[in-house]
Write a protein that holds these residues in place. Structure first.
Motif, short mmCIF file in Angstrom:
data_model
loop_
_atom_site.label_atom_id
_atom_site.label_comp_id
_atom_site.label_asym_id
_atom_site.label_seq_id
_atom_site.Cartn_x
_atom_site.Cartn_y
_atom_site.Cartn_z
N THR A 1 3.19 -10.87 3.45
CA THR A 1 3.91 -11.69 2.47
C THR A 1 4.24 -10.89 1.21
N GLY A 2 3.42 -9.89 0.89
CA GLY A 2 3.75 -9.00 -0.21
C GLY A 2 4.98 -8.17 0.11
N TYR A 3 5.07 -7.75 1.36
CA TYR A 3 6.25 -7.01 1.86
C TYR A 3 7.50 -7.87 1.74
N GLU A 4 7.39 -9.13 2.15
CA GLU A 4 8.56 -10.02 2.11
C GLU A 4 8.97 -10.32 0.66
N ALA A 5 8.00 -10.52 -0.22
CA ALA A 5 8.32 -10.77 -1.63
C ALA A 5 9.01 -9.57 -2.26
N MET B 1 -1.13 -7.42 -1.12
CA MET B 1 0.30 -7.67 -1.38
C MET B 1 0.96 -6.43 -1.96
N ALA B 2 0.24 -5.67 -2.78
CA ALA B 2 0.80 -4.44 -3.34
C ALA B 2 1.07 -3.41 -2.24
N ILE C 1 4.11 0.76 -8.66
CA ILE C 1 3.49 -0.43 -8.06
C ILE C 1 2.00 -0.42 -8.38
N ILE C 2 1.50 -1.58 -8.78
CA ILE C 2 0.08 -1.72 -9.10
C ILE C 2 -0.45 -3.03 -8.54
#
Length: 350
Positions: free
Chosen positions: A229-233, A254-255, A275-276
């Motif tokens: 879901t982090g990839y999709e966001a 998610m990161a 990215i963090i």
């Protein structure tokens, strides 16, 4: 025939409560009496059952471990598993064992946690917060059963909680970015109704406003604490230009998904986008590039929870919630070019 604590007490000519104090090394017992009871226990090979201990002391030395929520935390969760290990070690040294509850049949109940606690004569409970907490959790919080929550603000008469200072999690990230002239920042939060995610979102917006940095609604996304879901966001964030200079995700998983999406778009990290994440799970050190994150002191949280629960069990109710300070770890995924470092972890090869 199995001996009971009453049998041992009769042999020693004392009360069951005195036997229990000797077994649990509590109270003030005369040395000769203590020696006499100890010798009888050793000679008979007596081993107390929980029910026998409860009969003498009205306690079981058992703690309930509740993984709460309709979407509950998994046993191998990279953050909570470390908190639980620290809790388990500390609570064990205090003389307790742990009984793990399954919530699969309790999601529509209103009092089953309380009933289970009373059935097993538990001394108290540790509650690990998942998503969409069942009503029975709130009923337990309101009861007179001692409870400590991890990442869940309990307010009952015998309850308290431990969590990371989640406002500081976000403020440390935004301050670091601001000091390095990085002002266009996207945010990937957890579910819209997640308590912890919303605290971090509030901290993010407050800190962005404090430094005069614009909060772009199109860069506020929500996911479910998973890499996918982090990839999709992140794909949604990168669907149109201009891209943000940095992305802050409220969990490391998610990161890591965001890193994957950025690479697929052909972006270099941290040169094109930084990215963090948050949590400092082990995978952060071995991702490509190593993931910058905010470390939560999992060991301290677990140990504090154990000590606080023991205090509540022993009627020390003058406790306040504890917010544990986080630590910013700047690794390669969010290295800035202006040279300002803050609580950094530059040892990328470890």
């Amino acid at each position: 025939m199995r001996l009971t604590i009453k049998d041992i007490a009769k042999m020693a000519g004392v009360s069951p409560g005195t036997v229990s104090k000797v077994m649990n090394n509590t109270g003030s017992i005369a040395p000769k009496t203590k020696e006499k009871i100890t010798n009888i226990i050793e000679e008979t090979g007596y081993r107390p059952s929980f029910s026998a201990k409860s009969l003498a002391t009205r306690t079981s030395n058992l703690i309930g471990l509740i993984y709460a929520g309709e979407v509950s935390v998994e046993f191998n969760h990279p953050f909570f598993s470390q908190v639980i290990n620290a809790f388990k070690s500390e609570i064990g040294m205090l003389g307790y064992d742990i009984l793990v509850f399954s919530n699969s049949k309790l999601r529509n109940a209103t009092s089953d946690y309380i009933e289970k606690c009373r059935h097993f004569q538990l001394d108290g409970c540790l509650i690990i917060a998942g998503e969409h907490l069942e009503e029975s959790v709130y009923e337990l919080d309101k009861s007179n059963i001692p409870c400590v929550g991890i990442d869940i603000p309990l307010t009952g008469p015998k309850s308290c909680y431990v969590m990371t200072d989640n406002q500081k999690v976000s403020s440390k990230i935004v301050e670091y970015l601001y000091l390095n002239s990085i002002k266009n920042v996207a945010f990937i939060g957890g579910p819209a109704d997640s308590v912890i995610s919303n605290i971090r979102k509030e901290g993010f917006i407050t800190s962005m406003n404090q430094f005069g940095m614009t909060v772009h609604e199109k860069w506020l996304k929500y996911a479910t604490y998973t890499e996918q879901t982090g990839y999709e966001a992140m794909k949604e964030i990168l669907a149109e230009t201009p891209y943000p200079d940095a992305v802050y995700a409220v969990s490391d998983m998610m990161a890591l998904g965001a890193i994957k999406a950025a690479k697929e778009r052909g972006l270099k990290i941290p040169q094109d986008i930084k990215i963090i994440g948050c949590d400092d799970i082990d995978a952060c050190r071995y991702s490509d590039p190593p993931l910058a994150t905010v470390k939560q002191d999992k060991d301290k949280m677990g140990r504090l929870a154990a000590r606080m629960l023991d205090d509540l069990i022993n009627d020390n109710n003058d406790l306040s919630p504890v917010l544990v300070d986080p630590e910013l770890l700047v690794r390669e995924s969010c290295l800035a070019g202006n040279g300002y470092m803050m609580d950094t972890d530059r040892r990328l090869g470890r």
